[in-house]
Design a protein around this motif. Structure first.
Motif, PDB file in Angstrom:
ATOM      1  N   HIS A   2      20.520 -28.827 -21.348  1.00 56.69           N
ATOM      2  CA  HIS A   2      19.625 -29.196 -20.154  1.00 56.69           C
ATOM      3  C   HIS A   2      19.877 -28.613 -18.943  1.00 56.69           C
ATOM      4  N   ARG A   3      19.047 -28.398 -18.063  1.00 57.46           N
ATOM      5  CA  ARG A   3      19.164 -28.135 -16.579  1.00 57.46           C
ATOM      6  C   ARG A   3      19.665 -29.665 -15.976  1.00 57.46           C
ATOM      7  N   THR A   4      20.252 -29.592 -14.776  1.00 59.48           N
ATOM      8  CA  THR A   4      20.650 -30.507 -14.108  1.00 59.48           C
ATOM      9  C   THR A   4      19.553 -31.573 -13.786  1.00 59.48           C
ATOM     10  N   TYR A  27      28.553 -24.076 -11.994  1.00 61.31           N
ATOM     11  CA  TYR A  27      28.595 -22.745 -11.370  1.00 61.31           C
ATOM     12  C   TYR A  27      28.931 -22.727  -9.939  1.00 61.31           C
ATOM     13  N   ARG A  28      29.920 -22.214  -9.721  1.00 61.94           N
ATOM     14  CA  ARG A  28      30.624 -22.209  -8.393  1.00 61.94           C
ATOM     15  C   ARG A  28      30.744 -23.396  -7.836  1.00 61.94           C
ATOM     16  N   ASP A  29      31.211 -24.233  -8.626  1.00 60.40           N
ATOM     17  CA  ASP A  29      31.726 -25.763  -8.281  1.00 60.40           C
ATOM     18  C   ASP A  29      30.419 -26.568  -8.121  1.00 60.40           C
ATOM     19  N   GLU A  30      29.121 -26.113  -8.816  1.00 62.87           N
ATOM     20  CA  GLU A  30      28.060 -27.039  -8.502  1.00 62.87           C
ATOM     21  C   GLU A  30      27.574 -27.182 -10.152  1.00 62.87           C
ATOM     22  N   THR A  31      27.279 -28.412 -10.313  1.00 61.05           N
ATOM     23  CA  THR A  31      26.719 -28.801 -11.863  1.00 61.05           C
ATOM     24  C   THR A  31      25.278 -28.178 -11.904  1.00 61.05           C
ATOM     25  N   ARG A  59      29.975 -20.286 -19.848  1.00 63.21           N
ATOM     26  CA  ARG A  59      29.867 -19.423 -18.610  1.00 63.21           C
ATOM     27  C   ARG A  59      28.550 -18.787 -18.248  1.00 63.21           C
ATOM     28  N   GLN A  60      28.124 -18.095 -19.626  1.00 62.12           N
ATOM     29  CA  GLN A  60      26.850 -17.483 -19.586  1.00 62.12           C
ATOM     30  C   GLN A  60      25.608 -18.314 -19.239  1.00 62.12           C
ATOM     31  N   ALA A  61      25.781 -19.493 -19.930  1.00 60.00           N
ATOM     32  CA  ALA A  61      24.760 -20.334 -19.671  1.00 60.00           C
ATOM     33  C   ALA A  61      24.632 -20.966 -18.324  1.00 60.00           C
ATOM     34  N   ALA A  62      25.581 -21.093 -17.678  1.00 60.17           N
ATOM     35  CA  ALA A  62      25.594 -21.659 -16.190  1.00 60.17           C
ATOM     36  C   ALA A  62      25.066 -20.414 -15.424  1.00 60.17           C
TER      37      ALA A  62
END
Length: 287
Positions: A2-4, A27-31, A59-62
């Motif tokens: 799910h997206r945030t 991703y880069r410290d952001e959920t 990682r790819q999903a992020a």
């Protein structure tokens, strides 16, 4: 996955079990999303190899989730820009078509009529020419208004600090004293310059009309890569629970258009402080 915030389900495989565990995807410290896995039982146990594979997938999903979100935000921004541009064009066209067009057409007709009457009835011809001159003056006032709406001429004549100073001087009264201080870089982006002027103008107008203040200070200063526009007064402030009017909403919207923000505070000592922070490195267009 799910997206945030659960706004959109991006990927799903298998049947959801009764018990689940949720892992954040960052991703880069952001959920940017969450991964829902089965919890408990032998099927939920992961081998070291599975854990490494899952880490690669996360990682790819992020990156994919972040790219999808940015693409959606970019599309929304483009739609807003196009909409704002077309609304502005519609307004200018309406003003030209309904205002200047008929006014100038009427001037031409009066001049033609005056020419025809010049020898037979000089008094009436003179009256028509006077009326034509008044119509031309009104048309010129409309042109100045259109130009001012597109970009205040004072910004090109005296710069941002001078333009805000002139505005503050016009709003000065025997009861209200205004002071302007400025520490600005040599070349401000046009969009930032216009937004800063509009924000200062709206804030000063609110002070003059509603604050019942005796002193108002305006500060324009560059703070690193940010332009700070601050308007503070010693008036009555804004009562708690008061809904934001059109003016206060427009302050925040103008700042947000450039990726900045505008805060409105009522300190315990009294009065109101409007503080906008506008990024100097921007390519947005404001009007």
């Amino acid at each position: 996955m799910h997206r945030t915030g659960g706004q959109a389900l991006l990927a799903e495989f298998g049947t959801a079990p009764a018990a689940t565990q949720t892992l954040p995807i960052t991703y880069r410290d952001e959920t940017v999303g969450r991964l829902i896995l089965a919890a408990g039982g032998y099927r939920a146990a992961l081998s070291p190899r599975d854990e490494r594979l899952l880490a690669d997938v996360v990682r790819q999903a992020a990156a994919a989730a972040r790219s999808s979100y940015l693409a959606a935000e970019l599309q929304v921004s483009r739609e807003r820009l196009v909409g704002a541009r077309e609304e502005e064009r519609r307004r200018v066209r309406r003003d030209l078509h309904d205002g200047l067009g008929p006014a100038l057409g009427g001037v031409a007709l009066r001049i033609d009529t005056a020419r025809n009457l010049m020898r037979a009835d000089g008094v009436r011809a003179d009256a028509l020419l006077k009326q034509a001159r008044e119509d031309v003056s009104a048309a010129l006032a409309d042109v100045r208004r259109l130009v001012h709406d597109l970009r205040p001429p004072a910004l090109d004549d005296v710069g941002l600090a001078g333009a805000v100073g002139q505005l503050a001087e016009r709003l000065r009264t025997p009861k209200l004293a205004t002071q302007v201080s400025a520490d600005l870089p040599a070349d401000l982006p046009a969009a930032v310059e216009v937004a800063a002027y509009r924000i200062a103008s709206e804030a000063l107008t609110n002070v003059a009309k509603h604050a019942n203040a005796t002193v108002c200070t305006v500060r324009l200063a560059a703070d690193g890569e940010t332009l700070v526009v601050e308007v503070a007064d010693d008036g009555t402030g804004i009562a708690a629970g008061t809904p934001s009017g059109v003016g206060l909403v427009s302050l925040r919207e103008r700042a947000a258009e450039l990726g900045g923000r505008c805060e409105i505070e009522c300190p315990a000592s009294g009065g109101t402080v409007v503080r906008a922070r506008l990024p100097l490195a921007t390519t947005a267009v404001s009007s």
